[in-house]
Write an enzyme that holds these catalytic residues in place. Structure first.
Site, PDB file in Angstrom:
ATOM      1  CG  ASP A  12      -2.007  -0.812   1.273  1.00 33.24           C
ATOM      2  OD1 ASP A  12      -2.284  -1.380   0.214  1.00 33.24           O
ATOM      3  OD2 ASP A  12      -2.665  -0.918   2.321  1.00 33.24           O
TER       4      ASP A  12
ATOM      5  CE  LYS B 285      -6.452  -0.899  -1.976  1.00 36.40           C
ATOM      6  NZ  LYS B 285      -7.344  -1.696  -1.168  1.00 36.40           N
TER       7      LYS B 285
ATOM      8  CG  MET C 280      -9.324   6.379   5.748  1.00 43.63           C
ATOM      9  SD  MET C 280      -9.955   5.096   4.664  1.00 43.63           S
ATOM     10  CE  MET C 280     -10.616   3.925   5.817  1.00 43.63           C
TER      11      MET C 280
END
Ligand code: SAH
Length: 464
Positions: free
Chosen positions: A249, A271, A384
């Site tokens: 990642d 991502k 997030m």
């Protein structure tokens, strides 16, 4: 890196030592572990050097070193820099491409001698570019304790077997043979039967690996932790050490990728919320293709792979392709963040459950059970959440949350540039402004008074 570590061949080649004092004795003790031809130039020499000369372990000249002596030398050590003509000799050596070391004079030297851990033929050199010799010695002590004394014997026996193993095995099978030898068979044999048992054990192991079917590829779904390489599990380290392919990642720290096997193919499959990203289908296809080719694939995900990591989709793709997989858990970002603020997720009398939430999901800002989250004493880690700070605030206030509810933002948890920002629900949108790195929001928690970053080296800003 201003000094590049290499190993210089000095077998039976002249190594010159200028000077006959205590410094020369110290260097000679080290150099006598090698098979170099040692030549000492000293008008006056310590009795120890004289007796080594008598024993034939070195050649001693009772005179200064001259330019003509340099011919064919592998290395030159100057241990008596005070003597007048050494500037000249050092310059001559440099001109002739002979590496020169002047003891305690970094600028005048073209090489430095590292601290050495000797398990001949395994040699570990530790250097600090002259910055911290004490640290180098501490690292050496640590390694000396950790590395078994029989390591050299294992490597010597292994070296004799290399040509045979190479002719019978290749690629991954070859590597797996050696891993098993150094991890299990070798140390086990020495313990049970001593070094004499090694050749028979090597033959037996080789026979087993030669007759074994080629192992099919598989995928390890590995948690890389929040960033600090020390927060990686031993299992994750081992998987990285054996990987043929690492698909990682965007959030995986470069220091962790450094731990992958040197020959491994490293593929960045980033991502990023609201940013450029590699489609999930492409990541799945990459894993499947490499595993089908018989590779050991490490799918490296930040934190814990099972927390907001689309783990199920990857497992489903592997299952559909009938590829072997396993999960190696990792430390999730919320755990690193809460450790940094010195708090506990659960606390008797305060909260008996915690929630991990995401600020956004496939549909945009993520809806949650706001009514229960808005209650006093609730604790949640929000992943997030930066972009949805205003949305979160609005939903919680609408559900009668106290505007003074504490919230702590931990940016870059466990990384060198970490920041802790203590705020409240009322101030949340302003507090996230300017945060660049990945951030965890800890709802319902303020940093414990006097909490220190566990690592102490990380700079911190506490904006209260
Ligand atoms: N699987 C990961 C989470 C992936 S989702 C884990 O278990 O940690 C990505 C989010 O994780 C980021 O947007 C951020 O909210 C959080 N995150 C990941 N690493 C972080 C870190 N070092 N510090 C703070 N938050 C981090």
């Amino acid at each position: 890196m201003n000094y590049f570590p290499i190993f210089v061949e000095i077998k039976e080649r002249p190594v010159l030592i200028s000077g006959g004092g205590a410094m020369a004795v110290a260097k000679l003790r080290l150099l006598m572990k090698t098979s170099a031809s040692l030549v000492v130039f000293a008008v006056e020499a310590e009795p120890q050097i004289t007796s080594w000369a008598y024993e034939g372990r070195l050649v001693l000249f009772h005179r200064p070193v001259f330019a003509a002596d340099l011919k064919g030398a592998a290395l030159l050590y100057i241990t008596d820099e005070a003597a007048d003509h050494h500037q000249h000799i050092a310059a001559m050596a440099r001109v002739n491409g002979i590496p020169v070391n002047i003891v305690d004079n970094l600028e005048g030297s073209t090489f430095i001698t590292p601290a050495i851990v000797d398990r001949d033929p395994v040699t570990i050199a530790i250097g600090t570019e002259g910055a911290a010799p004490v640290l180098a010695r501490a690292i050496k002590r640590d390694l000396e304790e950790r590395l078994p004394v029989h390591l050299g014997l294992l490597a010597k026996a292994g070296k004799i077997f290399r040509p045979l193993a190479k002719s019978l095995l290749s690629g991954r099978k070859h590597r797996e043979f050696w891993i098993e030898y150094y991890d299990d068979t070798g140390p086990g044999t020495i313990e049970a039967n001593g070094a004499d048992g090694l050749p028979a054990a090597l033959y037996a192991l080789l026979a087993r690996h030669v007759s074994a079917e080629t192992a099919p590829g598989h995928v390890d779904l590995v948690g890389a932790g929040p960033g600090d390489p020390d927060l990686l599990t031993l299992k994750a380290r081992k998987a990285l050490d054996r990987a043929d392919v690492v698909i990682h990642d965007q959030l995986v720290a470069p220091e962790i990728l450094e731990l992958a096997r040197r020959e491994a193919i490293i593929i960045a499959a980033g991502k990023k919320g609201f940013g450029t990203s590699t489609p999930q289908e492409k990541i799945n296809a990459l894993m499947v293709a490499h595993a089908r080719a018989g590779k050991h694939v490490v799918r490296l995900k930040s934190g814990d792979p099972a927390v907001f990591g689309r783990l199920d989709e990857e497992i489903e793709a592997l299952e559909a392709a009938a590829i072997d997989w396993r999960i190696i858990p990792g430390i999730t970002a919320a755990s690193a963040a809460i450790a940094q603020i010195g708090q506990s997720f659960t606390c008797r009398g305060r909260n008996s459950s915690i929630r991990f939430l995401t600020g956004h999901d496939v549909l945009g800002f993520a809806e949650q059970d706001w009514r229960t989250l808005a209650r006093a004493k609730e604790v949640a880690a929000i992943y997030m959440g930066k972009k949805s700070a205003r949305f979160l605030q609005g939903r919680l206030l609408m559900n009668n949350a106290d505007p003074n509810t504490p919230i702590t933002l931990v940016e870059n948890a466990s990384r060198a540039q970490t920041r802790i920002i203590a705020t409240t629900l009322a101030e949340l949108p302003g507090a996230v402004d300017g945060l660049q790195g990945p951030t965890i929001m800890l709802l319902g928690l303020a940093p414990r008074q006097g909490a220190q970053d566990a690592d102490r080296h990380a700079p911190m800003e506490l904006a209260l």
